[in-house]
Design a protein around this motif. Structure first.
Motif, PDB file in Angstrom:
ATOM      1  N   ILE A 178       4.166  10.274  -7.079  1.00  0.00           N
ATOM      2  CA  ILE A 178       5.023  10.478  -8.057  1.00  0.00           C
ATOM      3  C   ILE A 178       4.262  10.851  -9.261  1.00  0.00           C
ATOM      4  O   ILE A 178       4.682  11.861 -10.103  1.00  0.00           O
ATOM      5  N   GLU A 179       3.441  10.100  -9.801  1.00  0.00           N
ATOM      6  CA  GLU A 179       2.618  10.530 -10.968  1.00  0.00           C
ATOM      7  C   GLU A 179       1.831  11.784 -10.768  1.00  0.00           C
ATOM      8  O   GLU A 179       1.793  12.611 -11.819  1.00  0.00           O
ATOM      9  N   GLN A 180       1.327  12.083  -9.687  1.00  0.00           N
ATOM     10  CA  GLN A 180       0.780  13.236  -9.646  1.00  0.00           C
ATOM     11  C   GLN A 180       1.722  14.607  -9.693  1.00  0.00           C
ATOM     12  O   GLN A 180       1.271  15.625 -10.138  1.00  0.00           O
ATOM     13  N   ALA A 181       2.778  14.390  -9.147  1.00  0.00           N
ATOM     14  CA  ALA A 181       3.918  15.366  -9.073  1.00  0.00           C
ATOM     15  C   ALA A 181       4.466  15.512 -10.572  1.00  0.00           C
ATOM     16  O   ALA A 181       4.607  16.603 -10.965  1.00  0.00           O
ATOM     17  N   LEU A 182       4.645  14.513 -11.322  1.00  0.00           N
ATOM     18  CA  LEU A 182       4.819  14.581 -12.638  1.00  0.00           C
ATOM     19  C   LEU A 182       3.995  15.082 -13.384  1.00  0.00           C
ATOM     20  O   LEU A 182       4.198  16.058 -14.300  1.00  0.00           O
ATOM     21  N   ALA A 183       2.623  14.906 -13.127  1.00  0.00           N
ATOM     22  CA  ALA A 183       1.806  15.594 -14.017  1.00  0.00           C
ATOM     23  C   ALA A 183       1.717  17.135 -13.545  1.00  0.00           C
ATOM     24  O   ALA A 183       1.269  17.940 -14.593  1.00  0.00           O
ATOM     25  N   SER A 184       1.844  17.177 -12.407  1.00  0.00           N
ATOM     26  CA  SER A 184       1.560  18.743 -11.925  1.00  0.00           C
ATOM     27  C   SER A 184       2.968  19.417 -12.869  1.00  0.00           C
ATOM     28  O   SER A 184       2.736  20.608 -13.099  1.00  0.00           O
ATOM     29  N   GLU A 225       0.957  -1.178   0.052  1.00  0.00           N
ATOM     30  CA  GLU A 225      -0.011   0.059   0.127  1.00  0.00           C
ATOM     31  C   GLU A 225       0.913   1.323   0.177  1.00  0.00           C
ATOM     32  O   GLU A 225       0.562   2.107  -0.665  1.00  0.00           O
ATOM     33  N   GLN A 226       2.009   1.252   0.858  1.00  0.00           N
ATOM     34  CA  GLN A 226       2.875   2.229   0.724  1.00  0.00           C
ATOM     35  C   GLN A 226       3.613   2.638  -0.497  1.00  0.00           C
ATOM     36  O   GLN A 226       3.583   3.893  -0.984  1.00  0.00           O
ATOM     37  N   ALA A 227       3.927   1.643  -1.148  1.00  0.00           N
ATOM     38  CA  ALA A 227       4.612   1.723  -2.502  1.00  0.00           C
ATOM     39  C   ALA A 227       3.601   2.006  -3.406  1.00  0.00           C
ATOM     40  O   ALA A 227       4.031   2.919  -4.336  1.00  0.00           O
ATOM     41  N   GLU A 228       2.190   1.829  -3.292  1.00  0.00           N
ATOM     42  CA  GLU A 228       1.180   2.220  -4.310  1.00  0.00           C
ATOM     43  C   GLU A 228       1.061   3.761  -4.026  1.00  0.00           C
ATOM     44  O   GLU A 228       0.870   4.344  -5.200  1.00  0.00           O
ATOM     45  N   THR A 229       0.848   4.225  -2.928  1.00  0.00           N
ATOM     46  CA  THR A 229       0.693   5.561  -2.650  1.00  0.00           C
ATOM     47  C   THR A 229       1.826   6.208  -2.932  1.00  0.00           C
ATOM     48  O   THR A 229       1.712   7.425  -3.572  1.00  0.00           O
TER      49      THR A 229
END
Length: 100
Positions: free
Chosen positions: A49-55, A40-44
């Motif tokens: 990371i994906e949200q930060a890259l999208a931002s 769960e921690q790895a998925e979070t």
């Protein structure tokens, strides 16, 4: 249910057994719980990371950002139930060139 074999050092096995006993669990239950938490921690982490890259990509495309301190003040006011106007996004050059 699938089976997965994990090799542990004797010291780690002993620690798992002690921890499980202290928690009133079987070593198996403790390991299953620990693996579930780690996944769960790895998925979070991956989602963040994906949200930060999208931002980052949005900033690269639009050049617009919101002042962090102003947004923090806005959030604090909202949490306190106070009326607050959301800060507007501005060009990133105001922060890079010291134009603020």
């Amino acid at each position: 249910m699938a089976t997965l074999s994990v090799k542990l050092s004797d010291a780690t096995r002993d620690r798992v057994q002690t921890a499980a006993q202290n928690l009133g669990l079987t070593p198996h239950a403790l390991m299953v719980h620990a693996i579930e938490e780690a996944v769960e921690q790895a998925e979070t982490r991956q989602t963040l990371i994906e949200q930060a890259l999208a931002s980052r990509q949005r900033v690269a495309v639009t050049g617009l950002v919101v002042d962090g301190a102003a947004f923090g003040d806005y959030l604090k006011a909202k949490v306190r139930g106070q009326a607050a106007k959301r800060p507007q996004a501005v060009g990133i050059e105001q922060f890079i060139t010291g134009g603020k």
